[in-house]
Scaffold this active site. Structure first.
Site, PDB file in Angstrom:
ATOM      1  N   LYS A  38     -55.837   4.924 -62.615  1.00 19.73           N
ATOM      2  CA  LYS A  38     -55.566   3.591 -63.180  1.00 19.73           C
ATOM      3  C   LYS A  38     -55.549   2.552 -62.049  1.00 19.73           C
ATOM      4  CE  LYS A  38     -50.596   4.368 -62.782  1.00 19.73           C
ATOM      5  NZ  LYS A  38     -49.426   4.976 -63.442  1.00 19.73           N
ATOM      6  N   ARG A  54     -39.296   3.334 -71.203  1.00 16.27           N
ATOM      7  CA  ARG A  54     -40.532   2.594 -71.093  1.00 16.27           C
ATOM      8  C   ARG A  54     -41.264   2.917 -72.395  1.00 16.27           C
ATOM      9  NH1 ARG A  54     -44.240   3.015 -65.632  1.00 16.27           N
ATOM     10  NH2 ARG A  54     -45.156   4.813 -66.644  1.00 16.27           N
ATOM     11  N   TYR A 108     -51.061 -23.390 -41.976  1.00 13.23           N
ATOM     12  CA  TYR A 108     -50.307 -24.225 -42.929  1.00 13.23           C
ATOM     13  C   TYR A 108     -48.810 -24.207 -42.638  1.00 13.23           C
ATOM     14  CZ  TYR A 108     -54.367 -24.368 -46.100  1.00 13.23           C
ATOM     15  OH  TYR A 108     -55.587 -24.568 -46.668  1.00 13.23           O
ATOM     16  N   MET A 141     -55.490 -18.425 -48.345  1.00 10.42           N
ATOM     17  CA  MET A 141     -56.103 -17.789 -49.513  1.00 10.42           C
ATOM     18  C   MET A 141     -57.223 -16.832 -49.092  1.00 10.42           C
ATOM     19  SD  MET A 141     -57.712 -19.587 -52.895  1.00 10.42           S
ATOM     20  CE  MET A 141     -56.198 -20.374 -53.422  1.00 10.42           C
TER      21      MET A 141
HETATM   22  C1  LIG Z   1     -48.906   6.098 -62.804  1.00  9.58           C
HETATM   23  C2  LIG Z   1     -48.406   7.271 -63.532  1.00  9.58           C
HETATM   24  C3  LIG Z   1     -48.408   8.547 -62.935  1.00  9.58           C
HETATM   25  C4  LIG Z   1     -48.751   8.794 -61.484  1.00  9.58           C
HETATM   26  O1  LIG Z   1     -47.617   8.525 -60.694  1.00  9.58           O
HETATM   27  P1  LIG Z   1     -47.648   8.773 -59.100  1.00  9.58           P
HETATM   28  O2  LIG Z   1     -46.255   8.532 -58.670  1.00  9.58           O
HETATM   29  O3  LIG Z   1     -48.584   7.748 -58.554  1.00  9.58           O
HETATM   30  O4  LIG Z   1     -48.139  10.136 -58.899  1.00  9.58           O
HETATM   31  C5  LIG Z   1     -48.039   9.621 -63.731  1.00  9.58           C
HETATM   32  N1  LIG Z   1     -47.657   9.436 -65.008  1.00  9.58           N
HETATM   33  C6  LIG Z   1     -47.620   8.239 -65.596  1.00  9.58           C
HETATM   34  C7  LIG Z   1     -47.179   8.119 -67.002  1.00  9.58           C
HETATM   35  C8  LIG Z   1     -47.979   7.107 -64.874  1.00  9.58           C
HETATM   36  O5  LIG Z   1     -47.923   5.909 -65.462  1.00  9.58           O
END
Ligand SMILES: *Cc1c(COP(=O)(O)O)cnc(C)c1O
Length: 384
Positions: A39, A137, A277, A325
């Site tokens: 992701k 969550r 800046y 930037m």
């Molecule tokens: C991002 C995520 C992971 C991976 O977590 P890491 O700490 O990066 O290994 C695993 N399970 C879920 C549900 C996640 O959102």
């Protein structure tokens, strides 16, 4: 690609990645599905490059957050299972079904809509039920579970393939009572699911920290995020691991990412000059400044202004003034012989020196995850 034609780029070490995956395969064994979490552009590393390396290094499947990420993997030709862990808008569930992805399930509305879609299309969809065990969550809580399972049972075109949960408090502590409590809740809820006649199911709970610290959480699959890239989830995780295994046994997770740039201007400014800046830095000596074509819009955090170092000719050169930037300035007075377009390391190794994601994270009060995840996706990723 010749990096002399680039202002900034990211290098990914395929050897480091392969070594990390070898370590984790040995740790979980061959019977456990090793799923690469890619992701957020593979935590800023570059999803396409990482997906390729993951497949080559023996990862079994992928986890992503969004439908778009899953579709991109498919469109790029990756045929492995993809679990979409985030919410798919009801309006796009049909696309998710047609894509053949594994979908997380925790909303009754999604369940009903998936039921309608699959019935209409005469097809099935694989779902992984997310169980709420205390992270608050996503997930179905224990008291709503029987009703949810009844609804699921009524929809035979929804194939419950897996159940899973996510730990709230492994990375941030060396005391893991909360995680154990979540694990017991998960077991209890898993038993409820199976009592409904859904067995056998793929169970999974482990992120990187759990995979590293608690073999009993490996279950049928591990969801490996940050650690596949060679970064420890936290100092506490490293500490917990070394307390358990001894310092010498700590796996040498190898950070695979280096972020580099080239000097776009060199100038000598008199003592007493202000830099950048807000005139936040004033030179106390005649200073050789190098201008770098990287700024906060590239993901180099503005809070690193006057804080961080970069590596030039194997030496640490301090950042002077505010990060702009698209540009930043560093002091190379103590690095002799620096030339225009010379390579500079923002993150990674050069010679004996290293700038780690952890160091940058500490400087700005965040975690290594955020440092790498924010590296702008448009910057070229080169596998070396
Ligand atoms: C991002 C995520 C992971 C991976 O977590 P890491 O700490 O990066 O290994 C695993 N399970 C879920 C549900 C996640 O959102």
């Amino acid at each position: 690609m010749d990096t002399r034609s680039l202002n900034t780029w990211v290098e990914l070490s395929s050897a480091a990645y392969a070594a990390n995956l070898r370590f984790f395969r040995a740790r979980v064994g061959t019977g456990v599905e090793l799923s690469a979490v890619v992701k957020a552009n593979a935590y800023g590393h570059g999803w396409r490059e990482i997906a390729e390396l993951a497949v080559r290094s023996g990862a079994d499947s992928f986890c992503v957050h969004s439908l778009e990420e899953a579709q991109e993997l498919r469109a790029a030709g990756f045929g492995h299972d993809v679990l979409i862990m985030g919410h798919v808008p009801l309006a796009r569930l049909e696309e998710a079904v047609l894509g053949g992805f594994r979908l997380v399930l925790y909303n009754l509305e999604s369940l009903e809509r998936l039921g309608e879609i699959t019935a209409r299309l005469g097809t099935t969809v694989r779902v992984h039920l997310k169980l709420e065990t205390g992270t608050y969550r996503q997930g179905v809580d224990e008291q709503n579970l029987p009703g949810f399972l009844a609804a699921l049972k009524a929809r035979s075109s929804l194939r419950l393939e897996g159940i899973y949960t996510h730990f709230a408090n492994i990375e941030d502590t060396t005391s893991h009572d909360f995680a154990f409590e979540q694990r017991w809740r998960f077991e209890r809820m898993a038993a409820m699911v199976e009592a409904f006649g859904f067995a056998p199911l793929l169970r999974h709970a482990a992120c990187s920290a759990a995979t590293l610290l608690f073999p009993e959480t490996h279950l049928g699959m591990v969801r490996l995020g940050i650690s596949q890239y060679g970064l420890w989830p936290s100092k506490e995780t490293f500490l917990s691991y070394t307390l358990e295994h001894g310092r010498s046994a700590a796996p040498v997770l190898e950070p695979m990412l280096a972020w580099k740039t080239r000097i776009s201007q060199l100038k000598t400014v008199p003592a007493g000059s202000y830099v950048g800046y807000g005139c936040s830095f004033q030179t106390t000596r005649e200073t050789r400044l190098a201008v770098l074509p990287v700024g906060y819009s590239d993901g180099y955090d503005r809070r690193l202004s006057n804080q961080a170092h970069v590596l030039v000719r194997g030496r640490r050169a301090p950042v002077r003034g505010r990060i702009c930037m698209n540009l930043m300035m560093v002091d190379v007075t103590d690095v002799p012989g620096v030339e225009l377009e010379e390579e500079v390391v923002l993150l990674g190794r050069q010679g004996e020196q290293q700038i780690s994601a952890d160091q940058l994270a500490t400087l700005v009060g965040t975690i290594a995850y955020e440092i790498v995840a924010r590296i702008r996706a448009g910057i070229p990723r080169l596998v070396v």
